[in-house]
Design an enzyme around this catalytic site. Structure first.
Site, PDB file in Angstrom:
ATOM      1  CG  HIS A  25      41.300  69.711  10.083  1.00  0.00           C
ATOM      2  ND1 HIS A  25      40.769  68.524  10.536  1.00  0.00           N
ATOM      3  CD2 HIS A  25      42.185  69.356   9.105  1.00  0.00           C
ATOM      4  CE1 HIS A  25      41.318  67.510   9.893  1.00  0.00           C
ATOM      5  NE2 HIS A  25      42.183  67.994   9.003  1.00  0.00           N
ATOM      6  CD  GLU A  26      43.784  71.436   6.421  1.00  0.00           C
ATOM      7  OE1 GLU A  26      44.975  71.068   6.465  1.00  0.00           O
ATOM      8  OE2 GLU A  26      42.855  70.682   6.079  1.00  0.00           O
ATOM      9  CG  HIS A  29      47.010  68.552   9.308  1.00  0.00           C
ATOM     10  ND1 HIS A  29      47.184  67.333   9.916  1.00  0.00           N
ATOM     11  CD2 HIS A  29      45.776  68.506   8.717  1.00  0.00           C
ATOM     12  CE1 HIS A  29      46.110  66.577   9.721  1.00  0.00           C
ATOM     13  NE2 HIS A  29      45.247  67.270   9.007  1.00  0.00           N
TER      14      HIS A  29
END
Length: 433
Positions: A25-26, A29
């Site tokens: 997920h990170e 980003h």
């Protein structure tokens, strides 16, 4: 002792999957932020004390002690205040929250960073950066679900006969046979346990849904072709009208709802069978729709959670689970002693379901979630375009920091809900069988 070790191993495997999901997920980003030139000082998996970290270029990569989340730090998440200052103190607690958030966004500002601030990127770029994290979870969930559906499969009803119902009883009555009840059409036709139905009324059938629909559509004489002891045999049955369970759009029975339809009178067997790509995609769509419905229904689950946690009431099967509850289920899966293929499928389903939940939850348009930042960027784009159309002065960047008091309230609600789920997961967990 073996069961205990397997349970512990299941919990460890789930937490490993959890950490990979958070890191993934990170990474969404991080990669898009760097793509658009935003400086990212930190990429962290977990919260609390740092147990390992390394600097690579301008970013510190690390793992923290509590594996319940993660984050990246981007310089300039919020624009300066109206006075152009990054930090200014206020006696108002609400104003203080705004100023704290603003100053934290500039904590590590270096010379030359003025062109690398997150808020200076165009709204569409900020939307991509904030959407990339949840989207990575969606990609992972879809990849796992489709992979398992198409290789291992799902436990489904088949066209093989598991039991023959001896008599005709309306399903709404839910009782055993009584003296005087007529024999079921299946019993009268000579259908036996283990028969595999390969055709109905001369038309081939390969799955239970097709066979069930054809049976329901038929009242009167019908031919049933079965495979028995390696040979095909044609049976003749006289189907009757009976009250049977109503089916929903996905072919699943609807509780306590019945319709009149054709009735044969047998129970299908169950088997793990792979799905086609089309069926897998359809199934994935159903799961996403179900996930959205569950998210919307989340507030209504609070009373049941409270009663399960503090009043000793039974924990419902559709009750929300937290990380602790999911890890516990992961441990139970390994402790069931199922074949390795089934165990692997169930563990993968658990991790995929967690990723799907992460995607849906993070897309809520509420700060501090990713969806809240996306909503802020979209609002900024809308008002800037409206100003351009009406030839008004550019209103400038939308100051998401002003919403931080609301974000703290939302975060407080999430924390309370998470705590309630945690208590329920510990004292009255959801169990599998």
């Amino acid at each position: 002792m073996t069961t205990v070790l397997l349970t512990v191993l299941g919990i460890v495997i789930f937490f490993a999957g959890l950490l990979i999901s958070i890191a993934w997920h990170e990474l969404g980003h991080l990669s898009t932020a760097k793509l658009f030139g935003v400086r990212v000082p930190q990429y962290m998996v977990g919260f609390g004390p740092t147990i390992w970290s390394r600097h690579r270029g301008e970013t510190e990569y690390g793992i923290k002690a509590i594996p319940l989340g993660g984050y990246i730090r981007m310089i300039g998440m919020f624009p300066p205040g109206t006075d152009g200052k990054i930090e200014a103190r206020s006696t108002s607690p609400w104003r203080g929250m705004i100023e704290d958030a603003r100053s934290a966004a500039y904590e590590e500002l270096r010379p030359g960073d003025e062109t690398r601030l997150f808020y200076t990127r165009k709204p569409w770029k900020r939307v991509i950066v904030m959407f990339a994290g949840p989207f990575m979870n969606l990609i992972l969930a879809v990849a796992i679900f489709l992979g398992v559906f198409m290789t291992i499969g799902l436990n489904q009803q088949t066209t093989t006969v598991d039991q023959v119902v001896p008599c005709v009883v309306a399903q709404s009555e839910n009782r055993d046979c009584r003296k005087g009840d007529p024999a079921s059409p299946a019993k009268a036709a000579g259908l036996e346990k283990g028969d595999k139905i390969v055709a109905f009324n001369g038309k081939p059938v390969e799955d239970w849904t097709t066979l069930s629909d054809r049976i329901r559509e038929t009242i009167g004489p019908a031919t049933i072709t079965v495979e028995r002891d390696g040979r095909e045999k044609v049976l003749h049955a006289n189907l009757i009208a009976n009250k049977v369970a109503k089916k929903d759009a996905q072919g699943q029975p609807v509780a306590d709802q019945y319709v009149e339809a054709g009735y044969l009178g047998f129970g299908p067997g169950m088997a793990v069978t792979p799905l086609s790509f089309t069926d897998s995609v359809d199934r994935m769509g159903v799961m996403i729709e179900s996930g959205v419905d569950s998210l919307i229904a989340l507030p209504s689950k609070v009373p049941d959670l409270w009663n399960a946690a503090f009043n000793g009431e039974e924990r419902k099967a559709d009750s929300p689970m937290g990380v602790v509850g999911a890890a516990r289920v992961g441990g139970e899966i390994l402790g069931l002693g199922l074949p390795m293929e089934n165990t692997a499928a169930m563990m993968l389903y658990l991790v995929a379901g967690f990723n799907l939940s992460l995607f849906l939850f993070n897309m809520l348009p509420l700060l501090p979630l990713d969806g809240g930042h996306i909503a802020g960027a979209l609002w900024e784009s809308l008002r800037r375009n409206v100003a351009k159309v009406f030839r008004r002065p550019d209103p400038g960047p939308f100051d998401v920091a002003k919403l931080m008091p609301v974000a703290y309230v939302v975060a407080g609600i999430f924390i309370c809900f998470t705590a309630l789920v945690l208590v329920a997961d510990v004292v009255n967990p959801v169990r599998i069988s």
